[in-house]
Design a protein around this motif. Sequence first.
Motif, PDB file in Angstrom:
ATOM      1  N   LEU A  54       0.872  -1.159   0.000  1.00 41.06           N
ATOM      2  CA  LEU A  54       0.000   0.000   0.000  1.00 41.06           C
ATOM      3  C   LEU A  54       0.913   1.215   0.000  1.00 41.06           C
ATOM      4  N   GLU A  55       0.692   2.136  -0.929  1.00 38.90           N
ATOM      5  CA  GLU A  55       1.478   3.355  -0.994  1.00 38.90           C
ATOM      6  C   GLU A  55       0.608   4.526  -0.554  1.00 38.90           C
ATOM      7  N   LEU A  56       1.137   5.342   0.347  1.00 33.79           N
ATOM      8  CA  LEU A  56       0.450   6.562   0.755  1.00 33.79           C
ATOM      9  C   LEU A  56       1.222   7.748   0.204  1.00 33.79           C
ATOM     10  N   PHE A  57       0.508   8.670  -0.418  1.00 29.00           N
ATOM     11  CA  PHE A  57       1.090   9.895  -0.952  1.00 29.00           C
ATOM     12  C   PHE A  57       0.420  11.084  -0.289  1.00 29.00           C
ATOM     13  N   SER A  58       1.187  12.118  -0.006  1.00 36.02           N
ATOM     14  CA  SER A  58       0.616  13.383   0.454  1.00 36.02           C
ATOM     15  C   SER A  58       0.900  14.421  -0.620  1.00 36.02           C
ATOM     16  N   PHE A  59      -0.062  15.281  -0.844  1.00 35.12           N
ATOM     17  CA  PHE A  59       0.117  16.423  -1.732  1.00 35.12           C
ATOM     18  C   PHE A  59      -0.539  17.618  -1.065  1.00 35.12           C
ATOM     19  N   PRO A  60      -0.028  18.814  -1.290  1.00 33.43           N
ATOM     20  CA  PRO A  60      -0.675  19.992  -0.702  1.00 33.43           C
ATOM     21  C   PRO A  60      -2.096  20.159  -1.249  1.00 33.43           C
ATOM     22  N   ASP A  61      -3.070  20.249  -0.378  1.00 35.89           N
ATOM     23  CA  ASP A  61      -4.470  20.524  -0.725  1.00 35.89           C
ATOM     24  C   ASP A  61      -5.039  19.632  -1.831  1.00 35.89           C
ATOM     25  N   PRO A  62      -5.037  18.315  -1.653  1.00 39.05           N
ATOM     26  CA  PRO A  62      -5.650  17.468  -2.684  1.00 39.05           C
ATOM     27  C   PRO A  62      -7.165  17.687  -2.706  1.00 39.05           C
ATOM     28  N   PRO A  63      -7.784  17.634  -3.887  1.00 39.75           N
ATOM     29  CA  PRO A  63      -9.237  17.805  -3.946  1.00 39.75           C
ATOM     30  C   PRO A  63      -9.937  16.618  -3.292  1.00 39.75           C
ATOM     31  N   ALA A  64     -11.121  16.877  -2.756  1.00 40.31           N
ATOM     32  CA  ALA A  64     -11.913  15.803  -2.146  1.00 40.31           C
ATOM     33  C   ALA A  64     -12.371  14.832  -3.224  1.00 40.31           C
ATOM     34  N   ARG A  65     -12.488  13.571  -2.843  1.00 43.62           N
ATOM     35  CA  ARG A  65     -12.997  12.541  -3.751  1.00 43.62           C
ATOM     36  C   ARG A  65     -14.477  12.365  -3.463  1.00 43.62           C
ATOM     37  N   PRO A  66     -15.320  12.572  -4.474  1.00 43.55           N
ATOM     38  CA  PRO A  66     -16.751  12.339  -4.224  1.00 43.55           C
ATOM     39  C   PRO A  66     -17.023  10.862  -3.989  1.00 43.55           C
ATOM     40  N   SER A  67     -17.839  10.567  -3.000  1.00 43.44           N
ATOM     41  CA  SER A  67     -18.164   9.166  -2.742  1.00 43.44           C
ATOM     42  C   SER A  67     -19.667   8.919  -2.689  1.00 43.44           C
ATOM     43  N   ARG A  68     -20.457   9.961  -2.553  1.00 42.58           N
ATOM     44  CA  ARG A  68     -21.906   9.810  -2.561  1.00 42.58           C
ATOM     45  C   ARG A  68     -22.494  10.831  -3.493  1.00 42.58           C
ATOM     46  N   PRO A  69     -23.244  10.502  -4.521  1.00 42.45           N
ATOM     47  CA  PRO A  69     -23.479   9.125  -4.922  1.00 42.45           C
ATOM     48  C   PRO A  69     -22.161   8.476  -5.345  1.00 42.45           C
ATOM     49  N   GLU A  70     -22.149   7.166  -5.376  1.00 40.48           N
ATOM     50  CA  GLU A  70     -20.898   6.467  -5.660  1.00 40.48           C
ATOM     51  C   GLU A  70     -20.303   6.963  -6.973  1.00 40.48           C
ATOM     52  N   ALA A  71     -19.035   7.369  -6.893  1.00 42.82           N
ATOM     53  CA  ALA A  71     -18.331   7.912  -8.042  1.00 42.82           C
ATOM     54  C   ALA A  71     -17.585   6.808  -8.776  1.00 42.82           C
ATOM     55  N   CYS A  72     -17.310   7.042 -10.032  1.00 42.86           N
ATOM     56  CA  CYS A  72     -16.513   6.100 -10.821  1.00 42.86           C
ATOM     57  C   CYS A  72     -15.100   6.076 -10.241  1.00 42.86           C
ATOM     58  N   GLY A  73     -14.513   4.920 -10.171  1.00 46.66           N
ATOM     59  CA  GLY A  73     -13.167   4.793  -9.629  1.00 46.66           C
ATOM     60  C   GLY A  73     -13.147   3.792  -8.492  1.00 46.66           C
ATOM     61  N   LEU A  74     -12.155   3.898  -7.646  1.00 46.77           N
ATOM     62  CA  LEU A  74     -12.005   2.966  -6.535  1.00 46.77           C
ATOM     63  C   LEU A  74     -13.221   3.038  -5.625  1.00 46.77           C
ATOM     64  N   ARG A  75     -13.891   1.914  -5.437  1.00 42.95           N
ATOM     65  CA  ARG A  75     -15.070   1.867  -4.566  1.00 42.95           C
ATOM     66  C   ARG A  75     -14.667   1.639  -3.116  1.00 42.95           C
ATOM     67  N   HIS A  76     -13.790   0.658  -2.890  1.00 43.08           N
ATOM     68  CA  HIS A  76     -13.264   0.399  -1.558  1.00 43.08           C
ATOM     69  C   HIS A  76     -12.014  -0.459  -1.686  1.00 43.08           C
ATOM     70  N   LEU A  77     -11.291  -0.551  -0.598  1.00 46.27           N
ATOM     71  CA  LEU A  77     -10.088  -1.369  -0.525  1.00 46.27           C
ATOM     72  C   LEU A  77     -10.375  -2.475   0.471  1.00 46.27           C
ATOM     73  N   ALA A  78     -10.217  -3.721   0.052  1.00 46.59           N
ATOM     74  CA  ALA A  78     -10.549  -4.868   0.903  1.00 46.59           C
ATOM     75  C   ALA A  78      -9.282  -5.585   1.357  1.00 46.59           C
ATOM     76  N   PHE A  79      -9.278  -5.948   2.635  1.00 52.22           N
ATOM     77  CA  PHE A  79      -8.191  -6.730   3.221  1.00 52.22           C
ATOM     78  C   PHE A  79      -8.737  -8.096   3.614  1.00 52.22           C
ATOM     79  N   ARG A  80      -8.033  -9.145   3.243  1.00 52.50           N
ATOM     80  CA  ARG A  80      -8.418 -10.513   3.607  1.00 52.50           C
ATOM     81  C   ARG A  80      -7.923 -10.803   5.014  1.00 52.50           C
TER      82      ARG A  80
END
Length: 128
Positions: A54-80
């Motif tokens: 898993l890679e974490l990146f920080s950037f100054p002032d990243p835009p919010a990711r819309p999640s409701r209604p569900e947006a196209c793209g990563l829906r969730h990250l699952a761990f077994r």
Amino acid sequence: MRLHFHHVALIVKDYEASKAFYCDVLGLEVLAENFREDRNSWKLDLALADGGQLELFSFPDPPARPSRPEACGLRHLAFRVEDIDAALLELEAKRVEVEPVRIDPYTQARFTFFKDPDGLPLELYELS
């Protein structure tokens, strides 16, 4: 072509809070941590137990990711996990809010969701 999972990359709003969550709460091991001065950005590589990363990146002032209604793209990250009950006890002891456990209607596997510091939905999926 045979593909194998290598990593998932997340852009986080509060680098220190996310680093603490993924390392201290979820117990992921730090492989490398680098500050990229030209981008004013941290890159943190974390190890999953199965060899994935898993890679974490920080950037100054990243835009919010819309999640409701569900947006196209990563829906969730699952761990077994092998024992979802034990994993829930660990998360709850660290004051992480977790949804009630549900049953996957297709596989009969047990699963639940919780969120990281940025509200990204994370899933625990029990496979024994």
